[in-house]
Design an enzyme around this catalytic site. Structure first.
Site, short mmCIF file in Angstrom:
data_model
loop_
_atom_site.label_atom_id
_atom_site.label_comp_id
_atom_site.label_asym_id
_atom_site.label_seq_id
_atom_site.Cartn_x
_atom_site.Cartn_y
_atom_site.Cartn_z
N ALA A 95 0.82 -1.22 0.00
CA ALA A 95 0.00 0.00 0.00
C ALA A 95 0.85 1.27 0.00
O ALA A 95 0.37 2.33 -0.36
CB ALA A 95 -0.92 0.01 1.22
N LYS A 96 2.11 1.14 0.44
CA LYS A 96 3.06 2.27 0.46
C LYS A 96 2.45 3.50 1.12
O LYS A 96 2.58 4.61 0.63
CB LYS A 96 3.57 2.56 -0.96
CG LYS A 96 4.26 1.34 -1.60
CD LYS A 96 4.84 1.61 -2.97
CE LYS A 96 5.60 0.43 -3.54
NZ LYS A 96 4.79 -0.75 -3.88
N ARG A 97 1.80 3.30 2.26
CA ARG A 97 1.10 4.37 2.94
C ARG A 97 2.02 5.24 3.78
O ARG A 97 3.10 4.80 4.21
CB ARG A 97 0.01 3.80 3.85
CG ARG A 97 -1.14 3.10 3.10
CD ARG A 97 -1.91 4.06 2.23
NE ARG A 97 -3.18 3.48 1.78
CZ ARG A 97 -3.41 2.96 0.58
NH1 ARG A 97 -2.45 2.90 -0.33
NH2 ARG A 97 -4.60 2.48 0.26
#
Lengths: 264, 264
Positions: A95-97
């Protein structure tokens, strides 16, 4: 906890393979497209065929958001299926949040509690407090982007801060400051073997998620020669399209898994 | 195109106010919680009361993902409602996305095409190719994180690359290389007025999304004194909880909007 689960699975399967479930409704075989939950049905088929060679499954949530709201429902079903039938396989939400604390808390709820993932990929640009709601979850794992596999990773990650590149500053920060709960891992691309070797020197036994093998140009041999820990563990090799859209996904997964054994 | 829309709205309303629709089901008044689509009903109420003072609405998608799949459905309804009833107000998805191209394409589909937002916030850490699927959309706007309002923005954004901080390298890169479609803006926190001034020097007339006023400690006066363009435009001042959970959201929005006029 999740890192222990991962290590147990590596020892049991003698594999480092993570299958990226980046499932696009338009690319799955026709026989699935007629079903009520086509993406879930396809994922289930892939999982049932490949599980014995796999240490982790990693759906990229972008593919499910693009088909939302149905897409996210099928993602939740997929994660529940893995948890129920293959509970010793790690589930990673790609998700690379990163956001300010208030919002990151909601992402942690969505990814860890609502969908039920074991781990999530995170972006370090906003700094410690932006990731604290994830890092504080001792029961989950945080996989922080260090040196990514894409060409654009040169734009900022390679910039020199004093004498060392930014990716190295990020690696040191994760290892020395953010890993107080022993729940951190890092993303280091297979396309940059010298960087992989350097991050391994900094990170001791910390596992790395390694994308970029195959179409992006990274080689499994380079990953093993540069990324393994002293105990010959510590890499999670991701393959997405190379496996899920292969004519025979089982055979493809078996091939990658058996190429791992030679290096153990 | 979206930046033109934004500028027209600034001239028409003489306001710089963006309302952050970071709606948490648990925090909205009881009378909404009984309804079928409580979050949408609450958002609609806020929008109907505040629209005349507003240039943009900015839902943070984390709040809707935490309530998914229903949450995303209510977000889509909210954006559709704004597009239909207040088509000259800009809709910004606060998502802080970035991924490799293949996945970023899916995020662009989800945010721009499925939900229908005008603009999205983006994280620069992965470099140009990670944002290209957004930047190539001439009909939409890309708001890239430069210097964020949170304390952790010091961890990496302030690191010196040669003689200049990373946030300044990001600003120069966005202005000089990434803005070929004239669809870029940047995020600069109200909590860092000196940095805001420096980014304005680099960015000419480019609008900035400025969070951090109010609870985070930034002042509107500082934003105007440091962030305005030569034509006294170019800042989008965000307020979320300060307006949506106020006893009288309309009055609160009016207050912020009228404090803008003094500086125009």
């Amino acid at each position: 906890m999740i890192i222990d689960k991962l290590n147990r699975r590596m020892y049991k399967t003698k594999s480092f393979l993570c299958v990226g479930l980046d499932t696009d409704h338009k690319l799955i075989p026709k026989r699935f497209r007629k079903l009520k939950h086509p993406v879930f049905a396809f994922n289930k088929w892939i999982i049932d065929q490949t599980h014995q060679y796999v240490i982790a499954y990693k759906p990229n949530i972008a593919f499910y958001e693009a088909a939302s709201p149905k897409g996210l429902h099928q993602l939740t079903r997929t994660v529940s299926y893995i948890r129920k039938h293959y509970p010793d396989i790690v589930t990673i939400c790609d998700a690379k949040r990163a956001d300010i604390g208030n919002s990151s808390e909601r992402y942690a709820t969505a990814i860890f509690d609502k969908i039920g993932f074991d781990a999530v990929t995170l972006n370090p640009y906003l700094g410690y407090d932006s990731l604290e709601p994830f890092l504080s979850r001792k029961d989950k794992a945080c996989i922080i982007l260090c040196k990514t596999s894409n060409p654009g990773s040169k734009d900022f990650q390679d910039l020199l801060v004093g004498l060392i590149p930014l990716w190295k500053v990020v690696a040191k920060t994760v290892v020395e400051k953010w890993n107080t709960n022993n729940n951190c891992m890092m993303v280091v691309g297979a396309t940059y073997p010298a960087e992989l070797k350097a991050v391994r020197k900094i990170a001791g036994d910390m596992p790395f998620l390694v994308p970029g093998v195959g179409k992006q140009g990274g080689s499994i041999e380079d990953v093993f020669n540069n990324g393994l820990t002293a105990k010959k563990r510590g890499v999670i090799i991701n393959s997405s399209r190379g496996i899920i859209y292969a004519d025979d996904p089982k055979k493809e997964a078996q091939l990658v898994a058996s190429s791992c054994k030679a290096f153990m």
